[in-house]
Design a protein around this motif. Structure first.
Motif, PDB file in Angstrom:
ATOM      1  N   TYR A   6       0.837  -1.203   0.000  1.00  8.33           N
ATOM      2  CA  TYR A   6       0.000   0.000   0.000  1.00  8.33           C
ATOM      3  C   TYR A   6       0.877   1.261   0.000  1.00  8.33           C
ATOM      4  CZ  TYR A   6      -2.664   3.868   1.959  1.00  8.33           C
ATOM      5  OH  TYR A   6      -3.203   5.106   2.187  1.00  8.33           O
ATOM      6  N   SER A  18       1.045   3.955  -3.016  1.00  7.61           N
ATOM      7  CA  SER A  18       0.636   5.341  -2.766  1.00  7.61           C
ATOM      8  C   SER A  18       1.762   6.311  -3.120  1.00  7.61           C
ATOM      9  CB  SER A  18       0.222   5.512  -1.308  1.00  7.61           C
ATOM     10  OG  SER A  18       1.308   5.280  -0.437  1.00  7.61           O
ATOM     11  N   ARG A  32       1.892   6.531  -7.000  1.00  8.38           N
ATOM     12  CA  ARG A  32       0.786   7.336  -7.528  1.00  8.38           C
ATOM     13  C   ARG A  32       1.001   8.829  -7.231  1.00  8.38           C
ATOM     14  NH1 ARG A  32      -3.325   3.884  -9.087  1.00  8.38           N
ATOM     15  NH2 ARG A  32      -3.083   1.764  -8.250  1.00  8.38           N
ATOM     16  N   THR A  33       1.537   9.115  -6.032  1.00  9.43           N
ATOM     17  CA  THR A  33       1.808  10.510  -5.687  1.00  9.43           C
ATOM     18  C   THR A  33       2.867  11.103  -6.623  1.00  9.43           C
ATOM     19  OG1 THR A  33       1.257  10.086  -3.367  1.00  9.43           O
ATOM     20  CG2 THR A  33       2.562  12.047  -3.841  1.00  9.43           C
ATOM     21  N   LEU A  68      -5.791  10.189  -3.942  1.00 10.36           N
ATOM     22  CA  LEU A  68      -5.240   9.365  -5.007  1.00 10.36           C
ATOM     23  C   LEU A  68      -6.320   8.526  -5.671  1.00 10.36           C
ATOM     24  CD1 LEU A  68      -1.984   8.110  -3.232  1.00 10.36           C
ATOM     25  CD2 LEU A  68      -2.224  10.004  -4.853  1.00 10.36           C
ATOM     26  N   TRP A 113      -7.118   5.074  -7.064  1.00  6.61           N
ATOM     27  CA  TRP A 113      -6.614   3.710  -6.940  1.00  6.61           C
ATOM     28  C   TRP A 113      -7.145   2.781  -8.023  1.00  6.61           C
ATOM     29  CZ3 TRP A 113      -2.885   2.371  -3.420  1.00  6.61           C
ATOM     30  CH2 TRP A 113      -2.593   3.317  -2.443  1.00  6.61           C
ATOM     31  N   TRP A 156      -2.714   2.404   9.699  1.00  6.41           N
ATOM     32  CA  TRP A 156      -3.229   2.043   8.371  1.00  6.41           C
ATOM     33  C   TRP A 156      -4.412   1.089   8.488  1.00  6.41           C
ATOM     34  CZ3 TRP A 156      -2.464  -3.030   6.205  1.00  6.41           C
ATOM     35  CH2 TRP A 156      -2.949  -3.164   4.897  1.00  6.41           C
TER      36      TRP A 156
END
Length: 564
Positions: free
Chosen positions: A187, A191, A194-195, A224, A226, A323
């Motif tokens: 994860y 993340s 994607r950032t 974001l 997903w 998380w």
């Protein structure tokens, strides 16, 4: 002849019940009173080196307020009247539900309770057990030292926080596995990727909206997307530093740089935690062992997916639980379930509940008659997490021709724990290192492995890997331990002086800014069986620097629910 026997037995029974005695239920902390008599403590000592740690209470009990809950207690009962949503692989504990009958008062708008469950004996006496985990939560100013008495005397108005002891919770049956923690790592990796892509102009990977940040002030928050697949061969990612440099790659494979895997609790918070396990702990903790295969494979290889994750710091464990909290809360909100969920590390109180509770009439029961035999009454912190804590000595023979390496063990530790350890035999439980986190009773045949699963289904509280807890040395153990040492110093007897020296000797191994670690591990294995529980393994402890990571140390979690 039989008539005389019956008469004689009847007289003995009547004599027994008329005496001021009570049965040997356990080595707990007993409070006894009848009518308005002064409260006294009765301690039934076990055959153990360190079971001399008892509380004593001097207090008069008023029958008019016996089991008279205040408004705060009633509020808590109403607050948790409905059982929260089920959590898989967990045991639910609800001390409010009928197990703790108490006195409670209101002070400074906080709720406290005096005493927990009452037992009534055949002679109409009432005994009240105080949990030994209280020692980490009681203000030391409420304790009186009486020279020549081993008990720590609690003042009549001593307080323990009600919310700490009475909050219901789920306790995880198993330690967190490699597969579960790898999901968290994936994860974080996704993340970050994607950032990077979104900030490089790839708008399809997210969007920015106005919202509340961690400081509750309005700020721009990135959300974001997903749903879109990540192009891992993108030049943007390759040049971002997400991957290892070519000269650091194994067989030139493109691999993620672990130093970039940082987790932020809040999206606008600059504080980050690197969440990748310390895989080098396998070799760092055991210099003279061939553990390189575990360094290379243990965390990422699918074959070890069901084994406990190790090499985790206290902060990494909290990051994982944060998380899990957010992921679970999102599911609850989507289903319209009005509960607030929080994943956390266990506290000393929760560990005490889990390690001493028993299944009676198919019900999870707290503070049974066996409580004193199951709870941790020791003041010794002697847990071993790595072999390099042992003295390694290099020697040569008299002719200086042959050099060899030997080691000197802790002789005191070896003496005291000889009956619960199989020193040098690391395969007696059919595993040199860790086991899978789950014990399947129908398939498992090794009796020593089965000792690490109780009748509630909780596995390895006393083995496999040691586990992080939330309690700290400086705030909760140090003050009461210092008071304990001051008490022992008032004795002139040699046995008590020796006891004080032993406790102080092992206290040197505690990190004074450390967090509590409990449970034996695959290196420091301890085996016992009291009422179906490995108490020797579960009771062992040490306070460890929260930045430290060991290949013998993992974690599990508890889950708290609050109604919205």
């Amino acid at each position: 002849m039989s008539k005389y026997r019956i008469f004689f037995c009847s007289v003995l029974i009547l004599f027994f019940f008329s005496q001021d005695v009570f049965p040997q239920y356990s080595n707990g902390i007993y409070v006894k009173y009848r009518d308005q008599r002064r409260v006294e403590i009765y301690n039934h000592d076990l055959n153990s080196y360190f079971h001399n740690s008892h509380f004593r209470i001097n207090q008069k009990i008023n029958d008019s307020n016996k089991i008279k809950p205040d408004s705060s207690f009633i509020f808590l009962k109403q607050k948790y009247a409905t059982k929260p949503p089920k959590v898989n692989d967990c045991v639910y504990f609800n001390p409010l539900d009928s197990y703790i009958e108490n006195y409670s008062v209101e002070l400074d708008r906080k709720s406290y309770f005096y005493l927990n469950k009452c037992y009534e004996s055949p002679s109409s006496e009432v005994r009240i057990i105080l949990p030994y985990s209280l020692r980490m939560y009681i203000d030391t100013s409420e304790i009186t030292l009486i020279p020549g008495q081993l008990e720590l005397v609690l003042d009549s108005n001593f307080k323990a926080p009600l919310d700490e002891y009475l909050q219901p919770f789920y306790f995880r049956k198993f330690e967190v596995s490699n597969a579960e923690y790898r999901e968290f790592v994936s994860y974080v990796k996704d993340s970050i990727a994607r950032t990077i892509l979104y900030e490089a102009g790839q708008a399809q990977f997210g969007n920015t909206k106005s919202g509340l940040g961690s400081d509750r002030l309005k700020t721009n928050i990135m959300y974001l997307n997903w749903e879109i697949k990540i192009p891992w061969d993108s030049e943007i990612l390759d040049s971002s530093g997400l991957y290892l440099q070519e000269n650091e790659r194994f067989y030139r494979r493109r691999e993620i740089n672990p130093e970039r895997l940082n987790y932020r609790k809040f999206i606008d918070d600059s504080t980050t935690i690197n969440i990748y396990p310390d895989t080098l702990s396998w070799t760092d903790d055991f210099h003279y062992s061939f553990n390189e295969p575990f360094t290379n494979c243990y965390f990422w290889h699918p074959a070890y997916g069901d084994y406990p994750v190790v090499g985790i710091t206290y902060w990494q464990a909290l990051a994982y639980l944060d998380w899990r909290t957010k992921r679970h809360q999102k599911l609850l909100d989507e289903k319209g379930i009005n509960w607030i969920v929080t994943y956390d590390l266990p506290t000393e109180i929760e560990w005490d509940f889990a390690s001493t509770s028993e299944m009676i009439d198919k019900q999870t029961t707290l503070f049974t008659n066996n409580y004193g035999f199951l709870t941790d009454q020791t003041w010794v912190c002697d847990l071993k997490l790595k072999s390099n804590a042992i003295s390694i000595i290099e020697k040569s023979d008299s002719a200086q021709k042959l050099s060899y390496i030997t080691k000197r063990k802790d002789q005191l530790f070896d003496l005291l724990k000889r009956q619960v350890k199989f020193d040098g035999n690391y395969v007696i439980d059919v595993a040199i290192f860790t086991h899978t986190v789950k014990i399947i009773r129908k398939k498992e045949k090794n009796v020593l492995v089965l000792q690490n699963q109780d009748d509630l289904g909780i596995c390895y509280l006393g083995g496999n890997v040691s586990e992080w807890l939330k309690n700290s040395y400086s705030e909760q153990w140090g003050p009461i331990f210092e008071l304990r040492q001051n008490l022992l110093s008032t004795f002139e007897e040699e046995d008590v002086k020796l006891l004080a020296q032993i406790e102080a000797y092992y206290d040197k191994g505690n990190d004074k800014n450390g967090k509590l670690v409990r449970g034996a591990n695959w290196y420091d294995e301890r085996f016992s069986n009291r009422f179906g529980k490995n108490t020797e393994g579960a009771q062992t402890k040490l306070f460890v620097n929260p930045d430290s990571a060991y290949c013998t140390l993992g974690f599990r979690y508890v889950v708290h629910f609050e109604p919205k």
